[in-house]
Enzyme design. Sequence first.
Site, short mmCIF file in Angstrom:
data_model
loop_
_atom_site.label_atom_id
_atom_site.label_comp_id
_atom_site.label_asym_id
_atom_site.label_seq_id
_atom_site.Cartn_x
_atom_site.Cartn_y
_atom_site.Cartn_z
N LYS A 13 0.65 -1.23 -0.03
CA LYS A 13 -0.01 -0.31 0.15
C LYS A 13 0.58 1.30 0.06
CE LYS A 13 -2.03 -0.25 3.95
NZ LYS A 13 -2.05 -1.19 4.46
N ARG A 90 -9.89 1.71 9.14
CA ARG A 90 -9.87 0.28 10.08
C ARG A 90 -11.02 -0.19 10.15
NH1 ARG A 90 -3.79 0.88 9.54
NH2 ARG A 90 -2.50 -0.89 9.69
N ARG A 129 11.06 -7.54 6.09
CA ARG A 129 11.15 -5.73 6.27
C ARG A 129 12.16 -4.69 7.34
NH1 ARG A 129 5.60 -2.73 5.76
NH2 ARG A 129 5.10 -3.49 7.25
N ARG A 162 10.80 -3.56 12.65
CA ARG A 162 9.68 -2.43 13.07
C ARG A 162 9.09 -3.84 14.65
NH1 ARG A 162 5.17 -0.15 8.87
NH2 ARG A 162 3.26 -1.23 10.10
N ARG A 173 -1.42 -9.35 13.38
CA ARG A 173 -2.32 -8.02 12.53
C ARG A 173 -3.05 -8.46 11.21
NH1 ARG A 173 3.34 -5.23 10.56
NH2 ARG A 173 1.94 -3.75 9.74
P1 AMP Z 1 -0.08 0.52 9.06
O1 AMP Z 1 1.65 1.29 8.47
O2 AMP Z 1 -1.26 0.68 8.26
O3 AMP Z 1 0.32 -1.73 9.15
O4 AMP Z 1 -0.09 0.72 10.63
C1 AMP Z 1 0.58 -0.18 12.00
C2 AMP Z 1 -0.05 -0.23 12.60
O5 AMP Z 1 -0.46 1.67 13.09
C3 AMP Z 1 -1.76 -0.93 12.94
O6 AMP Z 1 -1.29 -2.38 13.16
C4 AMP Z 1 -2.93 0.48 13.79
O7 AMP Z 1 -1.85 -0.37 15.36
C5 AMP Z 1 -1.74 1.32 13.90
N1 AMP Z 1 -2.63 2.03 12.68
C6 AMP Z 1 -2.32 2.49 11.34
N2 AMP Z 1 -3.71 3.20 10.90
C7 AMP Z 1 -4.65 2.89 11.75
C8 AMP Z 1 -6.21 3.24 11.95
N3 AMP Z 1 -6.68 3.28 11.15
N4 AMP Z 1 -6.41 2.07 13.52
C9 AMP Z 1 -6.08 2.33 14.31
N5 AMP Z 1 -4.80 2.17 14.21
C10 AMP Z 1 -4.69 2.47 13.15
#
Ligand code: AMP
Length: 218
Positions: A13, A90, A129, A162, A173
């Site tokens: 993404k 989300r 990653r 990470r 996740r």
């Molecule tokens: P990502 O980089 O989009 O995979 O997000 C990493 C982490 O950030 C996720 O596992 C959540 O803990 C948090 N996160 C990111 N976007 C959201 C969202 N829209 N709602 C809730 N938690 C989020």
Amino acid sequence: MILLLFGPPGSGKGTQSAKLVERQGFCQISTGDLLRSSIREGTTLGIKAKSYMDNGDLVPDEVVIGMVDGVLRQKLHAGISKFIFDGFPRTVEQARRLDGLLEQSGLKADEAVFIEISRSELVKRLTGRRVCSSCGAVYHVTTSPSKTDGICDKCGGNLIQRSDDQESVIKSRLDIYDSAALVLRRYYEGQGVARVIDGNSSVEDVYQRIISKNTLGP
Ligand code: AMP
């Protein structure tokens, strides 16, 4: 033009969003990136979000929605109206609230693109990653390594894994994404804007699939 990009962690993404920014002039709003930079900066919001993120759990809706509201207002004020949302919404609550925020400015979600990809490929991508602890640049130990092991090509910062890319956290996740994606797909199908694309191929192929719809160009 509002594009919502959905995909499990590791589906690319972020990479696709960067291409859309570069080639199509979108402004990207990535809640994951915003949260990670809040953590790096040690803000109150970052402190609140960190434990959820380390465990691979979703950060509470109110925290994320407040953050998006602030950023979106700022960008709209600057005259921007072409957005790509990456990692947001989300939950259905976030989707409803986003609809409300957009509506206030006479905008709506034009497309909700869901990238689908096999789980084995995702685990491979996520466990390899590495990210720069200073600037957030992303690498992969086999597919896009840095020139010097463990050091960022862009800023010389240290590359780390990470905490939520550890294998033990990844499964949770991916499970969280799968159940959220199902309801969000239904939500946007209800609005007639959902589209599912196959993400099991090259970055360029996936990009072409994203922009193949009339509304986006090429
Ligand atoms: P990502 O980089 O989009 O995979 O997000 C990493 C982490 O950030 C996720 O596992 C959540 O803990 C948090 N996160 C990111 N976007 C959201 C969202 N829209 N709602 C809730 N938690 C989020």
